[in-house]
Design an enzyme around this catalytic site. Structure first.
Site, PDB file in Angstrom:
ATOM      1  N   ASP A  70     -28.661 -45.322  24.381  1.00  0.00           N
ATOM      2  CA  ASP A  70     -29.055 -46.067  24.216  1.00  0.00           C
ATOM      3  C   ASP A  70     -28.751 -46.576  25.317  1.00  0.00           C
ATOM      4  O   ASP A  70     -27.274 -46.985  25.774  1.00  0.00           O
ATOM      5  CB  ASP A  70     -29.447 -46.550  23.325  1.00  0.00           C
ATOM      6  N   SER A  71     -29.049 -48.196  25.825  1.00  0.00           N
ATOM      7  CA  SER A  71     -28.173 -49.281  26.721  1.00  0.00           C
ATOM      8  C   SER A  71     -27.275 -49.853  25.755  1.00  0.00           C
ATOM      9  O   SER A  71     -26.383 -50.565  26.361  1.00  0.00           O
ATOM     10  CB  SER A  71     -29.360 -50.634  27.658  1.00  0.00           C
ATOM     11  N   CYS A 115     -33.929 -45.498  23.859  1.00  0.00           N
ATOM     12  CA  CYS A 115     -34.195 -46.117  24.781  1.00  0.00           C
ATOM     13  C   CYS A 115     -34.846 -46.236  25.138  1.00  0.00           C
ATOM     14  O   CYS A 115     -35.477 -44.871  25.974  1.00  0.00           O
ATOM     15  CB  CYS A 115     -32.573 -46.328  25.224  1.00  0.00           C
ATOM     16  N   GLU A 151     -27.843 -58.119  22.160  1.00  0.00           N
ATOM     17  CA  GLU A 151     -26.413 -57.643  22.587  1.00  0.00           C
ATOM     18  C   GLU A 151     -25.318 -58.359  21.765  1.00  0.00           C
ATOM     19  O   GLU A 151     -24.341 -58.469  21.849  1.00  0.00           O
ATOM     20  CB  GLU A 151     -26.557 -57.329  23.639  1.00  0.00           C
ATOM     21  N   CYS A 185     -38.765 -50.984  22.609  1.00  0.00           N
ATOM     22  CA  CYS A 185     -37.502 -51.211  23.448  1.00  0.00           C
ATOM     23  C   CYS A 185     -37.173 -51.229  21.556  1.00  0.00           C
ATOM     24  O   CYS A 185     -37.592 -51.924  20.276  1.00  0.00           O
ATOM     25  CB  CYS A 185     -37.177 -52.608  23.312  1.00  0.00           C
ATOM     26  N   HIS A 201     -34.770 -52.496  20.332  1.00  0.00           N
ATOM     27  CA  HIS A 201     -33.507 -53.533  20.203  1.00  0.00           C
ATOM     28  C   HIS A 201     -34.461 -54.289  19.270  1.00  0.00           C
ATOM     29  O   HIS A 201     -34.025 -55.205  18.595  1.00  0.00           O
ATOM     30  CB  HIS A 201     -32.267 -54.736  21.313  1.00  0.00           C
TER      31      HIS A 201
HETATM   32  N1  DGL Z   1     -32.878 -50.584  24.018  1.00  0.00           N
HETATM   33  C1  DGL Z   1     -33.889 -49.887  25.095  1.00  0.00           C
HETATM   34  C2  DGL Z   1     -35.111 -50.000  25.321  1.00  0.00           C
HETATM   35  O1  DGL Z   1     -35.403 -49.794  24.362  1.00  0.00           O
HETATM   36  C3  DGL Z   1     -33.497 -50.487  26.592  1.00  0.00           C
HETATM   37  C4  DGL Z   1     -33.160 -52.464  26.940  1.00  0.00           C
HETATM   38  C5  DGL Z   1     -31.731 -52.887  27.911  1.00  0.00           C
HETATM   39  O2  DGL Z   1     -31.147 -52.305  28.435  1.00  0.00           O
HETATM   40  O3  DGL Z   1     -32.632 -53.811  28.354  1.00  0.00           O
HETATM   41  O4  DGL Z   1     -36.026 -50.375  26.275  1.00  0.00           O
END
Ligand code: DGL
Length: 269
Positions: free
Chosen positions: A9-10, A72, A151, A183, A185
């Site tokens: 993931d990011s 992600c 984050e 997302c 996150h």
């Molecule tokens: N967690 C990621 C997603 O599902 C990326 C979020 C990001 O880095 O902008 O899109």
């Protein structure tokens, strides 16, 4: 099969998927990579997101994983087909599992999707939802402020509540009964998102359904872990390892070791 499942993931978002994989497949070893030095991916150009995803996959391949999970949505939307075309091992994304879970959940065929700018711009969820059920009504909204809060570990602060309320105010005017957290996150903010949207809206995280898909693929390919030993997972991140560790340990509710990775490629950011 003793090889690990590699999850990327990011940043910390993919831990929502990793946690569900640990719960559903407790014998599987996980190697996790969070690109915290370059998060968020959401506002970046597609070419850059694709390049970063390939770079992380290349890094993970040194461990000879049996599967790559792109945990992600943004990277799934942009790069999964290219990554699949390159590799001989299974590559799993999070968008189709999320779409499937939402279709299962909705009663009135009105589904909301929130995600990063990159994911929403790609229309990947609309396409995935309509492919399964063409009559579905979809309303999508980018929420670019959410990932930076997660984050920073700000899951329950007043500022986060204010930002979530503001960002979702427009969405509350639509008669959706299911909202895809598009997302990885966003499940970190599920309590706040849930209370802002109200109890008539079911929140859909792709984590459960993605873990189920991983399980099904490994089973059908005869690739499930065969050892009864408790797996020792490995975690890598490209940014501050202490911050990553503290968020990951809280979320996973277990002690972990984090190895920092410094990208050697010049001009990569
Ligand atoms: N967690 C990621 C997603 O599902 C990326 C979020 C990001 O880095 O902008 O899109």
């Amino acid at each position: 099969m003793q090889q690990a499942i590699a999850i990327l993931d990011s940043g910390v978002g993919g831990l929502t998927v990793a946690k569900e994989v640990m719960r559903q497949l407790p014998q599987e070893k996980i190697i996790y990579f969070g690109d915290t030095a370059r998060t968020p991916y959401g506002p970046r150009p597609a070419e850059e997101i694709s390049r970063f995803t390939h770079q992380i996959v290349d890094y993970l391949l040194q461990f000879h994983p049996k599967m790559i999970v792109i945990a992600c949505n943004t990277a799934t939307a942009i790069a999964i087909e290219e990554i699949r075309a390159r590799l001989t091992i299974p590559v799993v994304g999070v968008i189709h599992p999320g779409a499937r879970a939402a279709i299962k959940s909705t009663r009135n065929q009105q589904i909301g999707v929130i995600g990063t700018e990159g994911t929403i711009k790609s229309s990947a969820y609309e396409m995935a939802l309509r492919q399964i059920s063409p009559q579905i009504q979809v309303v999508s909204l980018a929420c670019p402020s959410f990932v930076p809060l997660v984050e920073r570990g700000m899951f329950r602060t007043d500022e986060t509540t204010r930002v979530v309320e503001e960002s979702l105010s427009e969405l509350r005017n639509y008669p959706i009964d299911s909202l895809i957290l598009g997302c990885t996150h966003y499940p970190f903010l599920a309590d706040i998102i849930g209370s802002v949207m109200g109890s008539h809206v079911t929140l859909i995280s792709s984590a459960d359904e993605t873990a189920r898909e991983i399980s099904t693929i490994l089973y059908h390919k005869g690739m499930l872990a065969t050892s009864n030993a408790v797996p020792v997972h490995q975690f890598f991140c490209s940014g501050d390892p202490r911050l990553f560790k503290s968020i990951a340990q809280t979320w996973l509710n277990e002690q972990i070791k984090v190895t920092p990775v410094v990208w050697q490629v010049p001009n990569i950011i």
